[in-house]
Structures are given as structure tokens and as C-alpha cells.
Design a protein around this motif. Structure first.
Motif, short mmCIF file in Angstrom:
data_model
loop_
_atom_site.label_atom_id
_atom_site.label_comp_id
_atom_site.label_asym_id
_atom_site.label_seq_id
_atom_site.Cartn_x
_atom_site.Cartn_y
_atom_site.Cartn_z
N PHE A 71 -10.52 38.94 -26.26
CA PHE A 71 -11.19 39.40 -27.47
C PHE A 71 -11.26 38.34 -28.56
CE2 PHE A 71 -6.78 39.91 -28.25
CZ PHE A 71 -6.27 40.75 -27.28
N ILE A 72 -10.92 37.08 -28.26
CA ILE A 72 -11.04 36.04 -29.27
C ILE A 72 -12.46 35.51 -29.27
CG2 ILE A 72 -8.61 35.43 -29.23
CD1 ILE A 72 -9.17 33.20 -27.37
N PRO A 73 -12.91 34.92 -30.39
CA PRO A 73 -14.31 34.50 -30.50
C PRO A 73 -14.72 33.64 -29.31
CG PRO A 73 -13.18 34.24 -32.59
CD PRO A 73 -12.12 34.58 -31.59
N LEU A 74 -15.95 33.91 -28.88
CA LEU A 74 -17.04 34.63 -29.50
C LEU A 74 -17.20 36.07 -29.03
CD1 LEU A 74 -19.70 31.80 -29.10
CD2 LEU A 74 -18.71 32.50 -31.23
N ALA A 75 -16.13 36.68 -28.54
CA ALA A 75 -16.21 38.05 -28.07
C ALA A 75 -16.43 39.01 -29.24
CB ALA A 75 -14.94 38.43 -27.32
N VAL A 76 -17.07 40.15 -28.93
CA VAL A 76 -17.38 41.17 -29.92
C VAL A 76 -16.86 42.50 -29.38
CG1 VAL A 76 -19.23 42.33 -31.19
CG2 VAL A 76 -19.45 39.92 -30.60
N GLY B 125 -12.71 25.99 -30.37
CA GLY B 125 -11.86 26.47 -29.28
C GLY B 125 -12.45 27.61 -28.49
N GLN B 126 -13.68 28.00 -28.80
CA GLN B 126 -14.31 29.14 -28.13
C GLN B 126 -14.50 28.87 -26.65
OE1 GLN B 126 -18.17 29.03 -30.15
NE2 GLN B 126 -19.11 28.27 -28.30
N PRO C 190 -20.70 36.93 -25.61
CA PRO C 190 -21.59 36.51 -26.68
C PRO C 190 -23.05 36.32 -26.35
CG PRO C 190 -20.09 34.75 -26.03
CD PRO C 190 -19.63 35.98 -25.34
N PRO C 191 -23.49 36.08 -25.07
CA PRO C 191 -24.91 35.82 -24.87
C PRO C 191 -25.79 36.95 -25.35
CG PRO C 191 -23.67 35.25 -22.91
CD PRO C 191 -22.73 35.96 -23.84
N PRO C 192 -27.06 36.67 -25.66
CA PRO C 192 -27.96 37.71 -26.16
C PRO C 192 -28.17 38.78 -25.13
CG PRO C 192 -29.15 35.69 -25.64
CD PRO C 192 -27.70 35.36 -25.55
#
Length: 1292
Positions: free
Chosen positions: A217-222, A414-415, A1073-1075
Motif C-alpha cells: 500500500f505504499i506509493p504509488l498504490a491507492v 523509492g516507488q 497506479p497505471p491508468p
């Protein structure tokens, strides 16, 4: 020459006009879509961007503004009111979601003051040796970690570089829990399970490794439950989410806020305004390149020129933030058309002492003012630039395009790499280093390669992730099925097309019941046979061979169902074939069929925290996933069935079958796939053998030169019981996976299944529903009695369930369920339904095993990615049973079959008595045996030869004793001498030793005196039988090669296909994160079994008014009479009839009811279920599901219009047909409605009886308790109802 330039300008103008006309048409004619991203908004924003790009192109090509200025009116008309933020609906949605997220943050950070001492905390040390932007992003990373683990964030700024604590400049992150920061902390995931520790210290981002893995759940996760909502108004959900976290953390305190407001007033800060951040002294030449002022000002000029398309601009304001005071002086002198605003004190203090309080306040003020501008121009290599951009997301509906970065793309330090997939081929111009060659399916990522002057490469370099040829060329599978076992040989063909040696690493799944028994390789005509060694020894031998220039092959397994084959030092331009052989037990279906399952999909494992060292690494971490259509290697499959079979089918593939007789005169069935395998689903074959319920034994003699147990004869006992008893009263708990990967068809099918589950619960039971993901929630605080009041609460709750709880954390809800006391001493029956896999499988199974004495667990695996080890392990440890549902199969009948098992007492306390002495039995602890399930028991028979023996199975069905004896004859001349039975028995024995279930002293004694520990026994069993386990690996070394392999070896991971859900999306446990992909079209899907309705068939209706003779002869029907021959009906309207006879003589047309007109049927999805619609409610006009929802807790149905719609008549017409009279009492009306429904189900949905059988039994039980008028019985009423509706005794 002059004429040629004019012609070029005119040509450009015509092209622009044509293109813009097309854009206008596409923008304004595009229909709006509901759900997901607003298509018209997306099109209009894209149109604006195209227009701006054309305008820039025209300016650049013509070297003047003349042509661009002539196009301004057209551009203005095109782009007016197309900005996404002009949508009030989006503004409202964005504001609502911002409030929701802020409320969540406030709740997490501000527990009640009296609970602070017990609150779980994540301590974030602001101790990185870096500047403000770097520190703030480190705290944001900690905040994401805290949010994902549901801990309160504590910021410890005592060690940070700036003067004074955090709250000297910022608001505290908590208002209720204040005071000293605890020094007693546990390092994240270091030696303990952090989830059970109150205070945990967040690690530095860069320190995360296999021992302290990167949480999902760390960036770039939503967050999964937010991502779809964000996409409706924002193009970059990950940026929006990070912006909300930064917005909560980056809150200047009152003193700094007053400074900022005073600064704005002093500078004359207003709108429109462009923010410019010029980085000069900080890490230039090390972390970023130098960009001249004119590069920034080109972006400023373009912004204001485009703004003037729609309105004049009186004052062109520019807020300039820089750490170099000379830049401001140069800007004022050079660009006199602009008004520059600048905080000189911030520049001076930054230049003097970057870590002073004055410098800190100046930096905070600059960032706030930059985020308040209308357009931002900076370099994303700067943390300050990214902070300002992130803060903009809290002040606009969508600020994703309100920035121009001169060097880098947006990233979070670091993503995880963010990948794009190529959808078109691209060949770059010759000698153009700024572009790369792309092929469809390539994964493209943006990587920071390091300091510019080291590599002479710009940041934002596009790097192809799979630019090397995939060395795996094909997978060829041949399987032989004999009885309830299968022997499978899988050949992996490799070819190294590169100019250097490679190591090809292939990680793939196998069924949890599979036992790998052989590894061999063929290279340059030489066959290399693998041997099993202790894992460390095998790895050492493999590494030594590689270092010596030899080709080597290694196969290992860190999980029971995940295997990795490494082909090391495959020479350039060489081929190799790796041959993997495994044997497997075949599970049975409810009808006695055996099921062969070859997994093709390796789902990324959700990595939960675990204290078990075996679960500390993620075996799928290095696997690359591609769309199924992009997998570059081929697949072939053949099966040979050496037995008499009634049928061979597959729910996943079309098959071709050929029946033959082999040379020995035995029946053989040959099976192949009739279609290309796409790697997007497992290969499942269902085989219906003859004589399924006969208990029998199979003997396999030991090897004459075998060691240990391999020299003993081995017997396998097979028992497939078929019995039924009365329902057992229980506490029933349905545990449903609501992680993100359950979205789409999975959650829809699960909701329908729970509805059936709820309607099928017998009287006097208790029930509850628990949903789990990263968190879990219960419908009721504790299980409640099954009655109408509680059912009325449960049904709407079920309809509202969504796949919105994040990851797949199964252990916490199970622990909570086990801790709850049983209701009134009733047995607790738990049903786990999941589509995923977890890394702490052993911990989950161990928890189930510890509580098996008071709770029985059943488990269902959904889709190709479900972990067989997890699902079967839960069922075995919990004395229940397991089922798997593949795409193409229906979930409901299998779950209902489980419920029947739970409600039917099993054969429990099973033990086996052997007539021969010294038998080593496995499994030593026999699991409960359910009707319709096959029991397999292995036995090693020491020194047995030419003797007869028997095994007695004894146990209890409820309180009654059960006994069964199976005879066998050990004859060396007639028994087989294969290895399959021995190897499967050895695997079972290894599992017994691992689980402390067997008489280990007896096993160790039989293995010999050198065996001292459990691990020694496991390794001895494994190496002797050539069966790899968690402590051993296969290794094969090419020792006969005459020439050593030279050159630097490079590793190549073989890609796997993405696990797709019913709508084609990759199964994942958190939002990546991808669209978003384009939404799949919706539709309704048939719920009942059997064939779908014919086009035009929408149900049943009377041909005009109800036939009058039906009413006049009702009493005759109730009195009985000779029934006509039964007629088969499917789950669809009966076919158009010819003239036929009924109880009342010839009837024109053959039936009194005919198919009514209606819309054509919608297609099914892969699971045979309807799609979710709108808010997730199930379609009310679906006949079957509506009928299910109407059944009352008692089992009865009300006389409702929905029941009447089954026949396409009104409720009054249906009441008029009642033999009790139209104006009968409410109980009699309910009896009549119940008879109508059961008749309709029996006649129209006989093919799906497994789904509604329990409902029907409950209804019948209720009806038989009711009071009927004299001369009527429930059985006669059903017969009469069938005659009324279908003019035949369809219940005969």
C-alpha cells in the motif's frame, strides 16, 4: 523560396483546420458513459491538449505568431468550457471524497484521549539526511504505511536537521494523543509479527528488502475502495491520493499561516498567476541538470497566450520561488511584460543556512504559494516542485495537468516501477536516441538512471522491460490418468538467441496435490538426470557448476504449490529441453467424477506480515506479468485415460476425445485441447468413471533395490461414500473475500451465492456474514438466530456488498471468529470464499488446525489464481472440505453442496485397523468423510509378500457407529511395480511428519539409525523417493560438456499471463497506479442452470385468458388420476409443442402456457452469472433471483406479483387459479404461492437443482406443517399445481 514558405504555411493551416474539425466532432458527439471515467470529460480534455500541441507546433514551424494568432478564435471556440473542472458534478464528487478522506485521517490520528496508551502506533523518525521536501515525502510514506496497517502515525522530529520540533512550523499530526514519543519500539517486520506489536518503528524506505518486504500500500498504490471514485474526476488517482496525505501533513501552524497571508498581501498575490520554481544551488549537476531561465519562461508565455484565447489578461503575474537571488533580478530585467512576485528573505536565508528556522519558514511559504498558483512550471527532480504539485491536488478537482516539468516525469521517491504497455508498434527515426523501438505487449517503464554526468542520460529515460528475447519457446504437457491418480510430464523447450550465456528462471504453479518426482534436461543430445539433494547442498552444487562454466538446472519450491526452474549457463545460440515429471491425486466431484487441474495462472501473492521464516519472502516478486495474448511461448496438452469412462468434459476448454483399445485389450481414451490455450486460465478436465462408489484397494510392489520404505509394498485405499441423513442444527458463518481482486463478476457471483445460502439455512440455526480484505467487518456483532427479522437485515446487506476492503488478510477475521464462544453449544461451521492467495498460508492453516475441535471449516477457491494450498489446507485442517470454481463454472451449486455437507453429519473420528502388522499409515489422522467425497489412505506394508490383508475403516455417523472393510491381496506376480503410489504416499508421509501427525519414531526406525531429527527424516524420505519438498531441491549438472560456457551470464525471468477476472482485468489485491482500462460492457446474465432462453422467450404466459376448463375441473385434478408420461424441461420455456393430451383430453397446441415475447437473452459471463449493475444491486426482474429473494425464513413464499410474473400473469389471475379460492386466508394463499414456485423450479430449473434443493426442502418442511382443507394434502396440491401450469404431472 519565399513562395515555398507561404505554401508550407497554407498547407499547415489546412491540416490544422481539418484536424481540429475532427477533434470538435469527436469531442461534442461523444456520448456520456455512466460509471468509471466520464468519457465526454476525458475526450474534451484530450481535445484541448491536442489543440494546444497543434498551436505549439504551428509556432515552432513558422517561427512567428502570425499563423497561430489567426487560429486563436478557432482554438478558443474548441476549448471553451471543456475543462474538467467546469463540471459541477465532478466538483461535488471531488469535494465529497476529500472530506471522506480527511475524516478517515482525523479518525485514525485522533483516538479518544483515554485510549492513547493502548492505541497501535507507527513511529516515523524524521531523520533522513536531506532537505524539507525529502523529509516531508518520507513522512508521507510513513503515513501511507500507517494508513495501510491502521496505526496512528507518530512523527518524531527530535533527530531531524531543522531547528526546533515538527510543531514549530506544522500543526501536530494528532490533537488527542500528545506528549513524549515512546522509545520502546519494534522495528518494522524485524523478528516479530509487527501486527501484534503496539509501537512499531517505520523503516527508511530504501532499507526494505526480502526480510522487511515492501508493503503493497505504499506509493504509488491507492486504496481499492477509493480508486474508482477518484477516476471519475481525476486522471492520476495516485497523485490525488498522495496529495491528500501531503495536504494533511503539510498544514502550517497559525504563526506560519499568518506569515503566509501577510506575504501574499505584501506581494500582491492574485489570479491568474503562474508559479515558477527555479532550482539552482541544491544538487545541480548531481541530482538534476541546470535549466536556464528562458526555458521556464517559454512555458509561462505559452500559458498566458492560451489563456488569452478565451479572455484578455490585464496583468501577467508570476510567482518566482528560487534559492538564487540573481534569478529574480534577471527575470525583472529581461521579461518586462510580466509582474514577478518573490520572497527575497526566503532566498537569502536558504543561501545562508538551509536548515535555519527562517529558511524552513521561507521554504514552507514558497511551497504553499506555488501550490496556490493556477499553473506550475518547475523540475520534478526537485522534491519542492513535487510537494507543490501534490498540494495542488487538494485545491482543485483535477490539477493533474496544471504543471510543466522541464526534466522528469512525476514520481514518488523509492516507488515501485510504473509500467505502460505498448499497444502499437513503433520504429524510431534513425540515430534518434530520444526514442526506442516498441512492439505490442512491451512493458515500458521510466527509470532514474543516476547522476546525469555519470551516464550522459537524461532523467525520464524510457526503458523497455522485456527487450530481450524470452528464452522459453514452448510448454508441452502429456498426462496419463489411471484411476484416481495422474502422472504428468511437462517439457519446457528453451532457446538462447542472445550472444551471451543466460539463466532462464521460470516460476510457475502446480496443483497443491502434485508431487514432483523427476527432473531431466536434454542439451546437445546429452540427457542430464537430476537428483534430489538437501536444499542448501543443491544450491551450492548449482552455483559451483555455474562458476565452473557448466550448464546446470535447479528446481525448487518455497511453497507447496509454487515451483521455480532455473536453467543456468545456457550457452549462446543453444537449445535445451527441461523435463519435469509429477504425479498427483485427482479430487472427486459430487457425482463421482474425478477432476484434473493443471494450473496455468500464477497470481501475484498478497504479502501479509508473518513471523514464519518460510513466509518471509514473496515467490512471485520477480515475475513479470503480460496479457495472455502477449505470452511468447506456446502450449500443447495431451491426456491418456487408462480406464473405462462414461464421459470426459472440461469447463475451461473445448476438447477432442478418441476412444480406443490398447495392445493389452484395455480401454483407453485420448484427450486433446480443441482450441488454442491462452494461458489466462487453468486446464481443467472432468472424467466420469464407471463404478464410482465401490471401495477398492490398489497394490504397488516395492523396488527390489529400493531403500527404506520404497522396498515395501504400498497400498492405497479408496472409498467414495454415498449416504444421507437429517439436517444438523449448526452455527453457520460465511466468510467472504472482499479484496479488490474480487471486483466484477466474482463479487456478483458471491452475492448471489450468499443469497442462496441465506435462503437455504434450516430452522433453529444461527448465522453471520464476515467480509475481509485489509480489514474485516461482520454483519452482526455475534451470530444471530435464523428468523425473518434477521433475514430482513441480512438480505439488503448482501446486495450492498462490494469488493472494497483492499488486500487479502484472512488470518485476523479467522482469529476473531474462533475467539467467539459457540452459540448454545451448537457446532460452528465456517465457509471461507476467496479468489486469492496470501504469503502467510502456514499461519492461517495452523490457526484453523488449533481450533478444529470446536469449528469445522470449508473453503472455496474462485478463479485460476486461487491458492490450492490455502484452500485445501484450510479444509483439511478444519475437518471440512474444499471446492474450486474455474471460469466457465457456476459457484452456487458447489457452495450449496458444501452447505449440505455442513448440515449432514460426516463420518467422524475415522480410524483404520490393519490386519497386517507394522503398517505405516498416511495420513495417520484421517479427516472427516462426507457423502460424495473420496477418502484416500496409503499404507506401507513392511516385508509383506504373497499375503492377503484387509483394512477396516471405523468411525461414527452422528452417534451411530460406522464400519467398512476393504480386502487386498499382495501378490508380487500380479501387482504393479511403478512408483506413483509410493511417491504419493511418501509426500503424504512428509506432510504428516511436518505436521507432527504421525508416529515419527516408527518412521525414523524404518528409515534407519542415521535419522535423528524430523528434518533428517523428511530429507531422507525426499531424497530416497526423488520427491522434492520444502527442505530439498532437484539439481542436474551437465558434467559431460567438453567446452566450458564462457561469458557473463545474465538472468531472464520468464513472463506469466495475467490472471483475469470475468471482465478481463488483472487480479490484484490493491489498486495499482497505471491508468484504468476501458470498462467492459455490462449486461444481465442468467442465474439458473441449463440452457439460456431462446431469443424472444421471456417466460411463460397464458395464451390469452386462462383456459376456463382448468377452473371447472380443479377438483378432478386434486383427486388424482393417471398421469401422462413425464416430459423433460430445461431451465427455459418448453419448446413449441405439437398436439398432445393431458388429464382432460386433447388440447390444441399441447400446452396451456406458451412463451411470451420479450427481449433476447443477454450473454453469460465466464462464471455464468450476471454482471453487477449500477450501484451493485442485483436485477429485480431476474426470475430466479427474485424468487430466491422472496422466500421467507420459514421456507414459505408470499402470494406476490413477482411469483405471478413467473407465468406472465397478474397476481389476481394467479389467486383465481388457487384451489383454495381467490379470497382464501393468508396462510392458504402462501401455501398456494409456495406450491407454484416449487412447481416452477422443478419444471423449469431442474438442471440447477443443486442450487435450490435446500430451499425446496425447507419449503416442503414448512408446508407439511400447515393445516389444509379436508380432502387436500401437500402432495396432491403439488400435482394439481403442475397440471394447472403445465397440463401434465411434471412432478411424477
Amino acid at each position: 523560396m519565399l513562395r515555398r514558405k507561404s505554401t508550407t504555411k497554407l498547407f499547415l493551416l489546412v491540416l490544422c483546420l481539418i484536424f481540429l474539425t475532427i477533434l470538435c466532432y469527436r469531442s461534442y458527439s461523444a456520448p456520456k458513459c455512466t460509471g468509471g471515467t466520464n468519457r465526454s470529460t476525458k475526450n474534451s480534455k484530450t481535445t484541448r491538449q491536442h489543440a494546444e500541441n497543434i498551436w505549439r507546433l504551428v509556432r515552432a514551424e513558422t517561427k512567428s505568431h502570425d499563423l497561430a494568432n489567426r487560429l486563436k478564435p478557432l482554438f478558443a471556440a474548441l476549448t471553451t468550457d471543456t475543462n474538467e473542472e467546469t463540471s459541477p458534478k465532478n466538483d461535488v464528487a471531488a469535494a465529497k471524497l476529500r472530506r471522506l478522506v480527511r475524516n478517515r485521517f482525523e479518525t485514525l490520528q485522533n483516538p479518544r484521549s483515554d485510549t492513547c496508551a493502548d492505541a497501535r502506533e507507527l513511529v516515523c523518525d524524521v531523520n533522513k539526511d536531506c532537505g524539507l521536501g525529502c523529509q516531508l515525502h518520507h513522512v508521507a510514506y510513513c503515513f501511507a504505511l500507517a494508513y495501510g496497517t491502521r496505526r496512528r502515525l507518530v512523527v518524531d522530529s527530535r533527530p531531524w536537521n531543522y531547528v526546533g520540533p515538527w510543531d514549530r512550523v506544522f500543526e501536530p499530526v494528532s490533537n488527542t494523543c500528545v506528549g513524549a514519543v515512546s522509545r520502546r519500539r519494534t522495528v518494522w517486520y524485524d523478528d516479530v509479527d509487527a501486527r501484534e506489536t503496539r509501537v512499531v518503528k517505520a523503516p527508511i524506505f530504501e532499507s526494505l528488502d526480502s526480510r522487511r518486504p515492501r508493503p503493497p500500500f505504499i506509493p504509488l498504490a491507492v486504496p481499492v475502495d477509493l480508486v474508482d471514485a477518484i477516476r471519475t474526476f481525476h486522471r492520476r488517482p495516485s497523485v490525488w491520493w498522495i496529495g491528500q496525505m501531503i495536504g494533511y501533513l503539510f498544514r502550517p501552524n497559525e504563526r506560519v499561516r499568518n506569515r503566509i497571508e501577510a506575504l501574499k498581501e505584501r506581494l500582491g498575490f492574485g489570479h491568474p498567476i503562474v508559479g515558477v520554481h527555479v532550482r539552482r544551488t541544491d544538487k545541480i549537476g548531481w541530482e538534476a541538470d541546470l535549466h536556464q531561465l528562458h526555458e521556464y519562461m517559454e512555458g509561462v508565455s505559452e500559458y498566458y497566450e492560451m489563456l488569452e484565447w478565451s479572455k484578455p489578461v490585464e496583468k501577467k503575474l508570476v510567482f518566482l520561488a528560487t534559492d538564487d537571488t540573481d534569478v529574480w533580478e534577471k527575470a525583472k530585467e529581461t521579461y518586462k511584460d510580466y509582474v514577478f512576485l518573490h520572497d527575497e528573505s526566503a532566498s537569502r536565508s536558504a543561501k545562508k543556512d538551509r536548515f535555519s528556522l527562517e529558511s524552513l519558514e521561507g521554504a514552507v511559504s514558497d511551497i504553499v504559494l506555488l501550490s496556490d498558483t493556477d499553473y506550475l512550471i518547475c523540475t520534478f527532480s526537485s522534491q519542492v516542485c513535487r510537494l507543490a504539485y501534490e498540494l495542488m491536488q487538494t485545491k482543485h478537482t483535477d490539477a493533474s495537468d496544471k504543471v510543466l516539468s522541464l526534466d522528469d516525469v512525476y514520481y514518488f521517491g523509492g516507488q515501485e516501477n510504473l509500467y505502460w504497455r505498448a499497444v502499437e508498434n513503433h520504429v524510431p527515426p534513425e540515430n534518434d536516441r530520444s526514442q526506442i523501438r516498441l512492439e505490442v505487449g512491451d512493458l515500458v517503464t521510466v527509470e532514474k538512471m543516476g547522476p546525469v554526468y555519470w551516464f550522459d542520460m537524461p532523467f525520464g529515460l524510457l526503458k523497455r522491460n522485456n527487450n530481450s528475447p524470452v528464452p522459453l519457446r514452448s510448454v508441452r504437457v502429456e498426462s496419463t490418468v489411471l484411476g484416481y491418480t495422474a502422472r504428468v510430464v511437462s517439457r519446457l523447450d528453451y532457446e538462447n538467441e542472445e550472444g551471451n550465456p543466460i539463466e532462464a528462471v521460470f516460476t510457475f504453479p502446480l496443483d497443491e496435490s502434485a508431487t514432483v518426482v523427476d527432473l531431466a534436461a536434454l542439451i546437445d543430445g546429452r540427457k542430464i538426470v537430476g537428483i534430489v539433494k538437501e536444499k542448501g547442498e543443491a544450491q551450492e552444487a548449482y552455483d559451483l557448476a555455474i562458476a565452473s562454466g557448466q550448464s546446470a538446472f535447479l528446481m525448487e519450491s518455497d511453497r507447496r504449490e509454487i515451483f521455480t526452474v532455473s536453467v543456468g549457463n545456457l550457452p549462446p545460440r543453444k537449445k535445451a529441453t527441461v523435463e519435469v515429471t509429477f504425479v498427483m491425486e485427482l479430487p472427486t466431484e459430487h457425482d463421482g467424477s474425478v477432476r484434473f487441474n493443471l494450473p496455468s495462472v500464477l497470481t501475484p501473492r498478497y504479502h501479509a506480515a508473518s513471523s514464519n521464516p518460510a513466509e518471509s519472502t514473496n515467490p512471485t516478486a520477480d515475475v513479470t506479468y503480460l496479457p495472455a495474448s502477449a505470452i511468447p511461448y506456446t502450449f500443447s496438452f495431451e491426456m491418456r485415460i487408462e480406464a473405462d469412462v462414461d464421459d470426459v468434459t472440461s469447463p475451461t476448454h473445448q476438447l477432442t476425445t478418441e476412444h480406443a483399445v490398447d495392445d493389452a485389450g484395455y480401454s483407453v481414451t485420448l484427450v486433446q485441447l480443441a482450441e488454442e490455450h491462452k494461458f489466462d486460465k487453468d486446464v481443467v478436465v472432468t472424467i466420469k468413471p464407471k463404478n464410482t462408489h465401490q471401495p477398492h484397494a490398489v497394490i504397488e510392489m516395492g523396488a527390489e533395490d529400493g531403500v527404506a520404505l520404497l522396498s515395501d509394498p504400498a497400498v492405497t485405499l479408496n472409498y467414495f461414500p454415498d449416504f444421507s441423513t437429517a439436517d444438523a442444527i449448526s452455527e453457520l458463518i460465511f466468510v467472504i473475500d472482499r479484496s479488490g481482486s474480487m471486483g466484477g463478476g466474482y463479487i456478483g457471483a458471491a452475492k448471489e451465492t450468499i443469497m442462496l445460502f441465506l435462503k437455504s439455512i434450516p430452522d433453529d440455526c444461527y448465522f453471520n456474514i464476515v467480509g475481509f480484505g485489509s480489514s474485516h467487518e461482520k454483519l452482526f456483532k455475534e451470530s444471530v438466530a435464523y428468523n425473518q427479522e434477521n433475514l430482513d437485515i441480512a438480505m439488503p446487506y448482501t446486495k450492498s456488498l462490494q469488493a472494497n476492503l483492499g488486500g487479502t488478510e484472512l488470518l485476523p477475521p479467522l482469529r476473531e471468529i474462533f475467539k467467539m464462544p459457540s452459540v448454545k453449544g451448537l457446532p460452528k461451521q465456517i465457509f471461507v470464499l476467496t479468489d486469492g492467495a496470501v504469503s502467510n498460508t502456514y499461519s492461517v492453516i495452523e490457526e484453523v488446525k488449533k481450533n478444529a475441535h470446536n469449528a469445522r471449516c470449508f473453503a472455496v477457491g474462485i478463479g485460476s489464481g486461487a491458492s490450492t494450498e490455502l484452500v485445501r489446507g484450510i479444509a483439511e485442517a478444519g475437518k471440512g472440505s474444499s471446492e474450486f470454481i474455474q471460469a466457465g463454472e457456476r459457484m452456487q451449486p458447489k457452495v450449496m453442496r458444501m452447505l449440505k455437507r455442513a448440515l449432514t453429519p460426516s463420518i467422524s473420528d475415522v480410524h483404520v485397523s490393519w490386519s497386517l502388522p507394522g503398517v505405516i499409515q498416511t495420513p495417520s489422522k484421517v479427516p472427516p468423510v462426507f457423502s460424495g467425497d473420496r477418502l484416500i489412505i496409503y499404507g506401507f506394508l513392511p516385508h509383506a509378500k504373497d499375503v492377503k490383508g484387509s483394512a477396516s475403516l471405523n468411525g461414527y455417523i452422528g452417534t451411530e457407529k460406522f464400519g467398512l472393510s476393504i480386502d487386498f491381496d499382495v501378490k508380487a506376480s500380479e501387482s504393479g511395480r511403478g512408483k506413483a503410489v509410493h511417491q504419493l504416499a511418501i509426500k503424504s508421509l512428509i506432510r504428516d511428519v511436518e505436521s507432527n501427525l504421525n508416529d515419527k519414531d516408527l518412521v525414523k526406525k524404518r528409515l534407519g539409525g542415521t535419522v535423528k531429527s524430523d528434518k533428517d527424516a523428511i530429507v531422507k524420505l525426499s531424497t530416497s523417493a526423488n520427491v522434492i519438498c520444502s527442505h530439498t531441491s532437484f539439481v542436474a549438472i551437465d558434467e559431460e560438456s567438453e567446452e566450458p560456457v564462457t561469458g557473463s551470464m545474465e538472468r531472464r525471468h520468464i513472463p506469466m499471463a495475467e490472471a483475469e477476472d470475468c471482465f478481463g482485468g488483472m487480479a490484484s489485491n490493491f489498486a495499482a497506479p497505471p491508468p484504468p482500462a476501458a470498462a467492459a460492457p455490462g449486461g444481465t446474465f442468467s442465474f439458473g442452470g441449463g440452457p439460456p432462453p431462446r431469443p424472444g422467450g421471456g417466460g411463460l404466459s397464458f395464451g390469452g385468458a386462462p383456459p376456463p376448463f382448468l377452473l371447472s375441473t380443479m377438483r378432478s385434478a386434486l383427486g388424482g388420476g393417471p398421469p401422462p408420461p413425464p416430459q423433460a424441461f430445461g431451465c427455459a420455456p418448453p419448446p413449441a409443442p405439437q398436439a398432445s393430451s393431458s388429464l382432460f383430453g386433447a388440447v390444441a397446441g399441447g400446452t396451456a402456457l406458451r412463451a411470451a415475447s420479450g427481449p433476447p437473452p443477454a450473454p453469460r459471463n465466464e462464471f455464468g452469472n450476471r454482471a453487477e449493475i449500477g450501484s451493485g444491486d442485483l436485477r429485480p426482474d431476474d426470475a430466479f433471483l427474485t424468487i430466491v429473494s422472496l422466500q421467507q425464513a420459514s421456507g414459505a413464499w408470499p402470494l406476490d406479483s413477482a411469483v405471478a410474473r413467473l407465468l406472465n400473469i397478474s397476481v389476481d389471475e394467479l389467486a383465481a387459479l388457487s384451489p383454495f379460492g381467490k379470497d382464501s386466508s393468508a396462510p392458504l394463499k402462501s401455501i398456494w404461492a409456495t406450491a407454484v414456485v416449487l412447481t416452477w423450479l422443478e419444471t423449469m430449473c431442474a438442471g440447477s437443482k443443486d442450487e435450490w434443493d435446500l430451499m425446496a426442502k425447507k419449503a416442503t418442511k414448512w408446508a407439511q406443517k400447515q393445516t389444509f382443507p379436508r380432502g387436500m394434502t401437500w402432495v396432491n396440491l403439488l400435482k394439481a399445481t403442475c397440471v394447472i401450469l403445465f397440463l401434465q404431472d411434471c412432478l411424477a
